[in-house]
Design a protein around this motif. Structure first.
Motif, PDB file in Angstrom:
ATOM      1  N   ILE A  33      70.026  13.438  39.784  1.00 51.88           N
ATOM      2  CA  ILE A  33      70.881  14.588  39.496  1.00 51.88           C
ATOM      3  C   ILE A  33      70.096  15.877  39.725  1.00 51.88           C
ATOM      4  CG2 ILE A  33      70.394  14.612  37.010  1.00 51.88           C
ATOM      5  CD1 ILE A  33      73.903  15.087  38.095  1.00 51.88           C
ATOM      6  N   ASP A  34      70.768  16.848  40.307  1.00 51.05           N
ATOM      7  CA  ASP A  34      70.202  18.184  40.489  1.00 51.05           C
ATOM      8  C   ASP A  34      70.993  19.150  39.629  1.00 51.05           C
ATOM      9  OD1 ASP A  34      68.173  18.037  42.727  1.00 51.05           O
ATOM     10  OD2 ASP A  34      69.890  17.099  43.711  1.00 51.05           O
ATOM     11  N   MET A  35      70.285  19.989  38.920  1.00 53.82           N
ATOM     12  CA  MET A  35      70.950  21.040  38.140  1.00 53.82           C
ATOM     13  C   MET A  35      70.107  22.292  38.208  1.00 53.82           C
ATOM     14  SD  MET A  35      72.619  19.341  34.714  1.00 53.82           S
ATOM     15  CE  MET A  35      73.754  20.654  34.318  1.00 53.82           C
ATOM     16  N   ASN A  36      70.764  23.429  38.023  1.00 58.91           N
ATOM     17  CA  ASN A  36      70.003  24.663  37.943  1.00 58.91           C
ATOM     18  C   ASN A  36      70.633  25.592  36.929  1.00 58.91           C
ATOM     19  OD1 ASN A  36      72.125  26.119  39.137  1.00 58.91           O
ATOM     20  ND2 ASN A  36      71.305  25.820  41.180  1.00 58.91           N
ATOM     21  N   ASN A  37      69.861  26.566  36.544  1.00 54.77           N
ATOM     22  CA  ASN A  37      70.306  27.594  35.619  1.00 54.77           C
ATOM     23  C   ASN A  37      70.343  28.887  36.423  1.00 54.77           C
ATOM     24  OD1 ASN A  37      70.616  29.544  33.686  1.00 54.77           O
ATOM     25  ND2 ASN A  37      68.955  28.845  32.368  1.00 54.77           N
ATOM     26  N   PRO A  38      71.529  29.278  36.919  1.00 55.55           N
ATOM     27  CA  PRO A  38      71.607  30.457  37.772  1.00 55.55           C
ATOM     28  C   PRO A  38      71.167  31.738  37.071  1.00 55.55           C
ATOM     29  CG  PRO A  38      73.817  29.610  37.265  1.00 55.55           C
ATOM     30  CD  PRO A  38      72.822  28.656  36.671  1.00 55.55           C
ATOM     31  N   THR A  39      71.228  31.753  35.752  1.00 54.14           N
ATOM     32  CA  THR A  39      70.841  32.953  34.998  1.00 54.14           C
ATOM     33  C   THR A  39      69.380  33.317  35.226  1.00 54.14           C
ATOM     34  OG1 THR A  39      72.264  32.034  33.282  1.00 54.14           O
ATOM     35  CG2 THR A  39      71.086  34.036  32.738  1.00 54.14           C
ATOM     36  N   CYS A  40      68.512  32.288  35.244  1.00 51.97           N
ATOM     37  CA  CYS A  40      67.077  32.601  35.358  1.00 51.97           C
ATOM     38  C   CYS A  40      66.411  31.927  36.556  1.00 51.97           C
ATOM     39  CB  CYS A  40      66.358  32.208  34.069  1.00 51.97           C
ATOM     40  SG  CYS A  40      66.406  30.448  33.758  1.00 51.97           S
ATOM     41  N   GLY A  41      67.124  31.067  37.271  1.00 51.15           N
ATOM     42  CA  GLY A  41      66.541  30.442  38.456  1.00 51.15           C
ATOM     43  C   GLY A  41      65.852  29.111  38.207  1.00 51.15           C
ATOM     44  N   ASP A  42      65.840  28.624  36.963  1.00 53.14           N
ATOM     45  CA  ASP A  42      65.255  27.305  36.702  1.00 53.14           C
ATOM     46  C   ASP A  42      66.066  26.258  37.455  1.00 53.14           C
ATOM     47  OD1 ASP A  42      63.516  28.451  34.871  1.00 53.14           O
ATOM     48  OD2 ASP A  42      64.662  27.833  33.119  1.00 53.14           O
ATOM     49  N   ARG A  43      65.376  25.295  38.038  1.00 52.54           N
ATOM     50  CA  ARG A  43      66.089  24.195  38.687  1.00 52.54           C
ATOM     51  C   ARG A  43      65.329  22.899  38.461  1.00 52.54           C
ATOM     52  NH1 ARG A  43      64.015  22.293  42.941  1.00 52.54           N
ATOM     53  NH2 ARG A  43      62.336  23.360  43.989  1.00 52.54           N
ATOM     54  N   GLY A  64      60.538  26.406  37.277  1.00 48.50           N
ATOM     55  CA  GLY A  64      61.129  27.222  36.229  1.00 48.50           C
ATOM     56  C   GLY A  64      60.071  27.706  35.265  1.00 48.50           C
ATOM     57  N   CYS A  65      60.541  28.287  34.197  1.00 49.88           N
ATOM     58  CA  CYS A  65      59.652  28.844  33.184  1.00 49.88           C
ATOM     59  C   CYS A  65      58.967  27.734  32.381  1.00 49.88           C
ATOM     60  CB  CYS A  65      60.453  29.748  32.250  1.00 49.88           C
ATOM     61  SG  CYS A  65      61.672  28.872  31.242  1.00 49.88           S
ATOM     62  N   SER A  66      58.027  28.138  31.554  1.00 51.63           N
ATOM     63  CA  SER A  66      57.274  27.167  30.755  1.00 51.63           C
ATOM     64  C   SER A  66      58.190  26.381  29.821  1.00 51.63           C
ATOM     65  CB  SER A  66      56.170  27.863  29.948  1.00 51.63           C
ATOM     66  OG  SER A  66      56.720  28.833  29.079  1.00 51.63           O
ATOM     67  N   ILE A  67      59.212  27.021  29.282  1.00 51.49           N
ATOM     68  CA  ILE A  67      60.137  26.324  28.368  1.00 51.49           C
ATOM     69  C   ILE A  67      60.894  25.232  29.123  1.00 51.49           C
ATOM     70  CG2 ILE A  67      62.191  26.580  26.901  1.00 51.49           C
ATOM     71  CD1 ILE A  67      59.805  27.946  25.638  1.00 51.49           C
ATOM     72  N   THR A 129      67.457  23.426  27.503  1.00 48.37           N
ATOM     73  CA  THR A 129      68.436  22.340  27.551  1.00 48.37           C
ATOM     74  C   THR A 129      68.739  21.849  28.968  1.00 48.37           C
ATOM     75  OG1 THR A 129      70.269  23.920  27.516  1.00 48.37           O
ATOM     76  CG2 THR A 129      69.570  22.999  25.388  1.00 48.37           C
ATOM     77  N   LEU A 130      68.252  22.522  29.987  1.00 46.47           N
ATOM     78  CA  LEU A 130      68.594  22.169  31.373  1.00 46.47           C
ATOM     79  C   LEU A 130      68.333  20.695  31.692  1.00 46.47           C
ATOM     80  CD1 LEU A 130      69.553  23.119  34.187  1.00 46.47           C
ATOM     81  CD2 LEU A 130      67.160  23.639  34.700  1.00 46.47           C
ATOM     82  N   SER A 131      67.140  20.213  31.429  1.00 48.13           N
ATOM     83  CA  SER A 131      66.801  18.824  31.772  1.00 48.13           C
ATOM     84  C   SER A 131      67.614  17.837  30.929  1.00 48.13           C
ATOM     85  CB  SER A 131      65.306  18.564  31.592  1.00 48.13           C
ATOM     86  OG  SER A 131      64.902  18.817  30.262  1.00 48.13           O
ATOM     87  N   TRP A 132      67.885  18.180  29.685  1.00 44.63           N
ATOM     88  CA  TRP A 132      68.653  17.313  28.802  1.00 44.63           C
ATOM     89  C   TRP A 132      70.096  17.189  29.291  1.00 44.63           C
ATOM     90  CZ3 TRP A 132      66.325  14.796  24.693  1.00 44.63           C
ATOM     91  CH2 TRP A 132      65.015  15.209  24.405  1.00 44.63           C
TER      92      TRP A 132
END
Length: 142
Positions: A33-43, A64-67, A129-132
């Motif tokens: 599965i691929d997901m991203n967070n368009p708000t901050c660019g995490d993918r 993405g960021c450290s979090i 929560t992105l990876s979850w």
């Protein structure tokens, strides 16, 4: 949160960020599965191997960021060996934790507990929560 606990949590998060566990890709995975967070660019690109309803392996790639990246590292560690139902339930528990809700204190979250403080920063919750969410979506779609 006490300053010492805050410091400990910060060091656990940075350890997972600098030395991520399960970084990479499972070549013949049966869940991807691929997901991203368009708000901050995490993918994230998450691959899981699920055999007889058990998550036997979990790996991630992304940026993405450290979090975001430390959360993915912690999540892949935590779900290995769990049934798909247990993994999805952990995703629900994690979401509740990110919303600042009380969770069962008998539940051993291991390193994931270090992300508790993220609930105080609404803009960072999606990072954590992105990876979850990717794992939950991947399991439900397969």
């Amino acid at each position: 949160m006490s300053n010492n606990l805050d410091q400990l949590y910060r060091s656990v998060i940075m350890d997972h960020y600098k030395k991520p566990r399960n970084k990479g890709k499972i070549e013949d995975s049966n869940v991807a599965i691929d997901m991203n967070n368009p708000t901050c660019g995490d993918r994230i690109h998450l691959t899981l191997q699920v055999d007889d309803n058990i998550v036997t392996d979990a790996k991630f790639e992304g940026e993405g960021c450290s979090i975001s990246m430390s959360s993915a590292s912690m999540m892949t560690q935590m779900i290995k060996g769990k049934t798909t139902e247990e993994a999805v339930e952990l995703a629900h528990v994690f979401s509740e934790m990110m919303l600042g809700h009380e969770i069962d204190e008998d539940l051993d979250l291991g390193d994931v507990a270090a992300l508790t403080g993220v609930a105080q920063f609404p803009a960072r919750i999606k990072c954590a929560t992105l990876s979850w969410k990717a794992m939950e979506k991947g399991i439900k779609e397969n």
